[in-house]
Structure formats: structure tokens, C-alpha cells
Design a protein around this motif. Structure first.
Motif, PDB file in Angstrom:
ATOM      1  N   TRP A  84     110.475 -52.986 -12.311  1.00  0.00           N
ATOM      2  CA  TRP A  84     111.928 -53.131 -12.223  1.00  0.00           C
ATOM      3  C   TRP A  84     112.528 -52.075 -11.294  1.00  0.00           C
ATOM      4  CZ3 TRP A  84     116.226 -50.132 -13.476  1.00  0.00           C
ATOM      5  CH2 TRP A  84     117.452 -50.804 -13.487  1.00  0.00           C
ATOM      6  N   THR A 109     111.529 -52.945  -7.699  1.00  0.00           N
ATOM      7  CA  THR A 109     112.262 -54.123  -7.250  1.00  0.00           C
ATOM      8  C   THR A 109     113.704 -53.771  -6.934  1.00  0.00           C
ATOM      9  OG1 THR A 109     110.836 -55.623  -8.501  1.00  0.00           O
ATOM     10  CG2 THR A 109     113.037 -56.423  -7.941  1.00  0.00           C
ATOM     11  N   ARG A 110     114.345 -53.013  -7.808  1.00  0.00           N
ATOM     12  CA  ARG A 110     115.734 -52.603  -7.568  1.00  0.00           C
ATOM     13  C   ARG A 110     115.851 -51.819  -6.267  1.00  0.00           C
ATOM     14  NH1 ARG A 110     118.950 -48.214 -11.220  1.00  0.00           N
ATOM     15  NH2 ARG A 110     117.190 -46.976 -10.450  1.00  0.00           N
ATOM     16  N   LEU A 159     106.502 -52.389 -17.146  1.00  0.00           N
ATOM     17  CA  LEU A 159     107.739 -53.165 -17.050  1.00  0.00           C
ATOM     18  C   LEU A 159     108.843 -52.416 -16.300  1.00  0.00           C
ATOM     19  CD1 LEU A 159     109.392 -55.669 -17.722  1.00  0.00           C
ATOM     20  CD2 LEU A 159     109.833 -54.699 -19.997  1.00  0.00           C
ATOM     21  N   LYS A 160     109.107 -51.199 -16.729  1.00  0.00           N
ATOM     22  CA  LYS A 160     110.149 -50.428 -16.041  1.00  0.00           C
ATOM     23  C   LYS A 160     109.749 -50.143 -14.597  1.00  0.00           C
ATOM     24  CE  LYS A 160     112.599 -45.988 -16.221  1.00  0.00           C
ATOM     25  NZ  LYS A 160     112.663 -44.672 -16.914  1.00  0.00           N
ATOM     26  N   ILE A 207     116.148 -62.343 -11.678  1.00  0.00           N
ATOM     27  CA  ILE A 207     116.274 -61.778 -10.339  1.00  0.00           C
ATOM     28  C   ILE A 207     116.221 -62.871  -9.280  1.00  0.00           C
ATOM     29  CG2 ILE A 207     115.197 -60.242  -8.656  1.00  0.00           C
ATOM     30  CD1 ILE A 207     114.346 -58.458 -10.991  1.00  0.00           C
ATOM     31  N   MET A 250     111.907 -61.283 -16.476  1.00  0.00           N
ATOM     32  CA  MET A 250     112.664 -60.526 -15.484  1.00  0.00           C
ATOM     33  C   MET A 250     112.791 -61.280 -14.168  1.00  0.00           C
ATOM     34  SD  MET A 250     111.778 -56.750 -13.882  1.00  0.00           S
ATOM     35  CE  MET A 250     110.544 -57.375 -12.714  1.00  0.00           C
ATOM     36  N   LEU A 305     108.014 -59.052 -17.796  1.00  0.00           N
ATOM     37  CA  LEU A 305     107.970 -59.323 -16.359  1.00  0.00           C
ATOM     38  C   LEU A 305     108.259 -60.788 -16.069  1.00  0.00           C
ATOM     39  CD1 LEU A 305     104.844 -57.360 -15.036  1.00  0.00           C
ATOM     40  CD2 LEU A 305     107.256 -56.830 -14.642  1.00  0.00           C
ATOM     41  N   ASN A 312     104.730 -59.461  -8.677  1.00  0.00           N
ATOM     42  CA  ASN A 312     104.319 -58.530  -9.725  1.00  0.00           C
ATOM     43  C   ASN A 312     103.029 -59.015 -10.364  1.00  0.00           C
ATOM     44  OD1 ASN A 312     106.990 -57.120  -9.668  1.00  0.00           O
ATOM     45  ND2 ASN A 312     107.692 -59.077 -10.498  1.00  0.00           N
TER      46      ASN A 312
END
Length: 258
Positions: free
Chosen positions: A125, A128-129, A121-122, A176, A172, A169, A146
Motif C-alpha cells: 500500500w 503503491t501510494r 499489506l501495508k 485502487i 485493496m 491485497l 502485487n
């Protein structure tokens, strides 16, 4: 699957994590066949190097970056090296993931939970960031996919942490998608059912026939089944799809998502 013979991602730069085996290995080759320049990311250098050689021998272009997707420093380095080498990032397939040391919740170690969430999960993220900063600054838009799971909406005993990571996910991407859609960036998930990967076979060959019998199509999936959908979600053919989790399970969950 592209049957036209015309590469759909010609000149696009794609990052694929978990690119050394299973779904990621096949997806990286599929992106390359569609004309993309591919950055192979994973923790083990040997399989990444082998996959890059296969892509190169087939006429594609690939570089490798050894990295841990749960580390922001590693992720930022991958993005920086990709931009240094290719000058842009158009697509990302956040595929790296683990099943972890599951089992009954009362027996699961906190460290196992932390590792699983960090990678599954992290990690997406963080990537993506990092790539959004490039996509938004460059103004060219992009597509992010993902690898989630059918277990994001279902469960089997012993998957409390894994199911939670994949459900995270699915949630999330909805947020986004709303944040970046008007900037030309799309983000989606592909949610595999039971897929024939080393991760699955580690549980024993004997589990495969009953799993295949449960699916409407009478078989378990292949990495190519998932890779084709991931690639398609990055093409203009999927230009009006964002914030969606696409279930690709051969009908496995029709009787119920367990």
C-alpha cells in the motif's frame, strides 16, 4: 513468456521489491530481459548487489536500494532515488513478503501479527501510494502488480495472519483500480500456489513431493512461473486487465483452496 525476441518493456522503469531472492530475484532478471531498467529493493544489500551484477553482466541495467517496505520513509526514499536516477516510474512489482511466525492463533504473538501485516499489506500500500503520485502527476500511466497468494481465498491451519494479509491485497487492488483506471494506471495481483523458494524449503524438503502430487500439473511452481505472469501483467498484452487477482498454481487448488 515472450518468444518474439522483441523486448516488451523497452525503456520502462520498474521497481521490484524483495528482489534479492526467490520470486523477486527471478522477476527482476525477467523484467531486465524484457528491456526494463530495474530498481532492486530489499532489506539485505548483499543479495541485491549480486542480482544487480547478474543483470548488468547480461546487458541489462539495474540499481539497488536497500529499504524496509513497511517504512514510509524508506519507501518514499526509494521512489525519490528512482526518479532522480531514471526520471520516471512505469511499473512496480510489490513482491516483498514474509510468512512470519505463524502457528495457531491462540499462540501467535501480537508483534508477529503486526510485522506480517506491515510487510505483506501495508508495504504494498505504501509503495503503491508513493508511485501513484508520480504516475498520476506525470500523466504517463503505469502498471502495478502485487504478490498475493492462493491462501487469500483459502487457508491452512496456522495461516490466520498470512491469509488475512493476502486477502487484504486482493481487496485493496479492486478499490485502487477504480480510483486510477481512467488515468491509465492498472493494478493487479499474481497469486502463486506452492512455489519452490527458500521460504518453502525452510519447512523441510520432505513436504515437496506430496505438495507436487496434489497439483494438476504434478509439480510445484518455480519462481520463473510467477515472474513471467508478473511481467506479462505489466506489458501492453495485458492492457485491458485491472483489479484482478490471477491465480498461478498449476491446478493445486482445484480440489479446494487449502
Amino acid at each position: 513468456m515472450n518468444n518474439s525476441g522483441n523486448p516488451r518493456l523497452e525503456g520502462k522503469v520498474t521497481i521490484v521489491t524483495g528482489a534479492g531472492s526467490g520470486i523477486g530475484e527471478v522477476a527482476a532478471r525477467t523484467f531486465a530481459r524484457e528491456g526494463a531498467w530495474v530498481v532492486l529493493v530489499g532489506r539485505r544489500e548483499a543479495p541485491l548487489r549480486s542480482n544487480a551484477e547478474v543483470i548488468s553482466q547480461a546487458g541489462g541495467k539495474a540499481i539497488m536500494c536497500s529499504a524496509d517496505v513497511s517504512s514510509s520513509d524508506d519507501v518514499n526514499r526509494v521512489v525519490a532515488e528512482t526518479l532522480d536516477h531514471f526520471g520516471q516510474i512505469d511499473c512496480v512489482f510489490n513482491n516483498a513478503g514474509i510468512q512470519g511466525n505463524g502457528g495457531p492463533t491462540v499462540e501467535m504473538e501480537e508483534s508477529s501479527f503486526d510485522e506480517l501485516i506491515a510487510i505483506n499489506l501495508k508495504g504494498p500500500w505504501l509503495m503503491t501510494r508513493a508511485v501513484l503520485r508520480s504516475m498520476l502527476d506525470g500523466g504517463q500511466g503505469g502498471a502495478i502488480v502485487n504478490t498475493s497468494s492462493f491462501l487469500s481465498t483459502g487457508a491452512t491451519a496456522g495461516t490466520s495472519a498470512y491469509s488475512a494479509s493476502k486477502a487484504g491485497l486482493d481487496a485493496m487492488i479492486r478499490a485502487i483500480a477504480l480510483e486510477v483506471g481512467d488515468k491509465g494506471v492498472r493494478i493487479n495481483n499474481v497469486n502463486p500456489g506452492v512455489i519452490d523458494t527458500p521460504m518453502l524449503r525452510a519447512h523441510g524438503e520432505e513436504i515437496i513431493p506430496p505438495l507436487a502430487a496434489r497439483a494438476a500439473l504434478g509439480r510445484i511452481g518455480t519462481p520463473q512461473d510467477i515472474a513471467d505472469v508478473a511481467v506479462w501483467l505489466c506489458t501492453d498484452e495485458a492492457r485491458f486487465i485491472t483489479g484482478q487477482s490471477v491465480l498461478v498454481d498449476g491446478g493445486f487448488t482445484i480440489p479446494g483452496p487449502r
